[in-house]
Design an enzyme around this catalytic site. Structure first.
Site, short mmCIF file in Angstrom:
data_model
loop_
_atom_site.label_atom_id
_atom_site.label_comp_id
_atom_site.label_asym_id
_atom_site.label_seq_id
_atom_site.Cartn_x
_atom_site.Cartn_y
_atom_site.Cartn_z
N GLU A 1 14.37 24.04 12.34
CA GLU A 1 14.33 23.18 13.53
C GLU A 1 14.94 23.90 14.73
O GLU A 1 15.69 24.86 14.59
CB GLU A 1 15.07 21.86 13.29
CG GLU A 1 16.37 21.95 12.49
CD GLU A 1 17.44 22.82 13.09
OE1 GLU A 1 17.63 22.76 14.32
OE2 GLU A 1 18.10 23.57 12.34
N GLU B 1 17.61 26.72 12.60
CA GLU B 1 16.31 27.37 12.81
C GLU B 1 15.49 27.53 11.53
O GLU B 1 14.32 27.82 11.58
CB GLU B 1 16.47 28.79 13.42
CG GLU B 1 17.13 28.85 14.76
CD GLU B 1 17.22 30.29 15.27
OE1 GLU B 1 16.70 31.21 14.61
OE2 GLU B 1 17.83 30.50 16.32
#
Length: 358
Positions: free
Chosen positions: A174, A317
């Site tokens: 994300e 991430e």
């Protein structure tokens, strides 16, 4: 809503027979019984997922859900909201942590705009935008219930598509300034712990900003009163589009009987929502690492899972997923290539099953 419902209904238990077959072979490999610990557990879990005792990961992909969060207006982050768009752009250029680690491990990236507060004119970003960021959850719900369902279904659709394309495993990632706040709020709802336990200083807050963060979560819980018995309600009231999208990825994995990896704190919040929607989802999930976020261990306790690594990482991430892929590869390689006692001409009768001594 139809895809959401049919997905939940299609999720079934892992294959116990294949797990037993895998365990039997592992116990016959030329080593002290149970001596490879968690690696053996990975092999057995993978067998249950696929229905086969021997497995190989040929194609892997990390799906990064990018979205902005309205709660940033409450001063909960040291970074301005614009950073989400900048980081998304940099990810397409291969500049970010997950980009580098993915390249190293021959992992593909699927970068998704599921709720950025702006438009990305970049062919490397999949446009699945639900809205231009969520609302400020201290003043009302982050999103509507319908938007939460739509975002979950985006994750299901992407997961289904990638598994159908031949990917053997997915990772969850994300990007979104403020999303440790939304994740801590989700954990607070399910665990009933206050934000002083579930939240931390994220990307690096001052003490004043950390107080803003805790106050924002408390206010969101008071204003919205999310129903812990309805994970979609929780996502819609205090979550984010990224959490909803990743929740859909976990549901897709379980439906398709494929493995999927949790990255860190934020994707753990999504996994928790998915497991609360259907407890069987847990059987298809591998947690990569224990995030440095203070609430991470409580997230794992709620999930009933144990991460593979503890490297004090807190980047997000999806950066933990490539590391987990390598560990899973190692476990599967042992299963396929290590000799049995018979093949190695070793008498195994002198060995004791150390697992029984615990």
């Amino acid at each position: 809503m139809e895809l959401f419902n049919t997905t939940l209904e299609a999720i079934s238990s892992p294959e116990e027979g294949a797990k037993e077959e895998a365990k039997k072979r592992l116990d016959h490999l030329a080593k002290p019984i149970g001596s490879l610990g968690k690696l053996e557990e990975i092999v057995i879990k993978m067998a249950g997922i696929t229905g086969k005792p021997h497995n190989k990961i040929e194609k892997r992909n990390i799906v990064v859900m990018c979205a902005d969060n309205g709660v940033v207006a409450e001063g909960v982050s040291a970074c301005p909201q614009e950073f989400t768009m900048i980081l998304t752009e940099n990810m397409t250029k291969g500049f970010t942590g997950v980009s580098v680690l993915s390249q190293m491990t021959n992992t593909d990236l699927t970068i998704v705009d599921i709720g950025l507060n702006g438009d990305m004119n970049n062919s490397k970003v999949l446009n699945k935008k639900i809205n231009y960021g969520t609302k400020n959850f201290t003043k009302g719900p982050s999103m509507t219930y319908d938007e939460a369902i739509k975002a979950i279904e985006v994750g299901i659709e992407i997961g289904d598509s990638l598994y159908n394309e031949g990917y053997d495993i997915l990772g969850t990632g994300e990007l979104g300034i403020g999303n440790t706040t939304t994740s801590a709020a989700v954990l607070s709802v399910f665990s009933e712990f206050g934000p002083e336990i579930t939240s931390g200083k994220g990307a690096g807050l001052t003490e004043e900003q950390y107080n803003f963060k805790k106050n924002a979560i408390n206010k969101a819980l008071e204003v919205n009163k999310p129903n812990k018995e309805d994970p979609v309600d929780v996502i819609s009231k205090v979550g984010g589009f990224d959490i909803a999208g990743m929740c859909g990825l976990f549901l897709s994995a379980a439906k398709n009987k494929k493995p999927i990896v949790i990255d860190g704190f934020i994707s753990s919040a999504a996994a928790l929502c998915a497991v609360r929607l259907n407890p069987l989802v847990k059987e298809y999930i591998f947690p990569s690492h224990l995030s440095k976020e203070p609430g991470a261990r409580y997230m794992m306790e709620e999930l009933g899972l144990e991460p593979m690594l503890n490297l004090e990482m807190r980047l997000g991430e999806g950066s933990g997923c490539p590391l987990a892929f390598q560990i899973i590869d190692a476990a599967l390689c042992i299963m396929d290539n290590m000799a049995t006692f018979e093949e190695a001409s070793i008498n195994s009768k002198v060995l004791v099953d150390i697992r029984e001594e615990k």
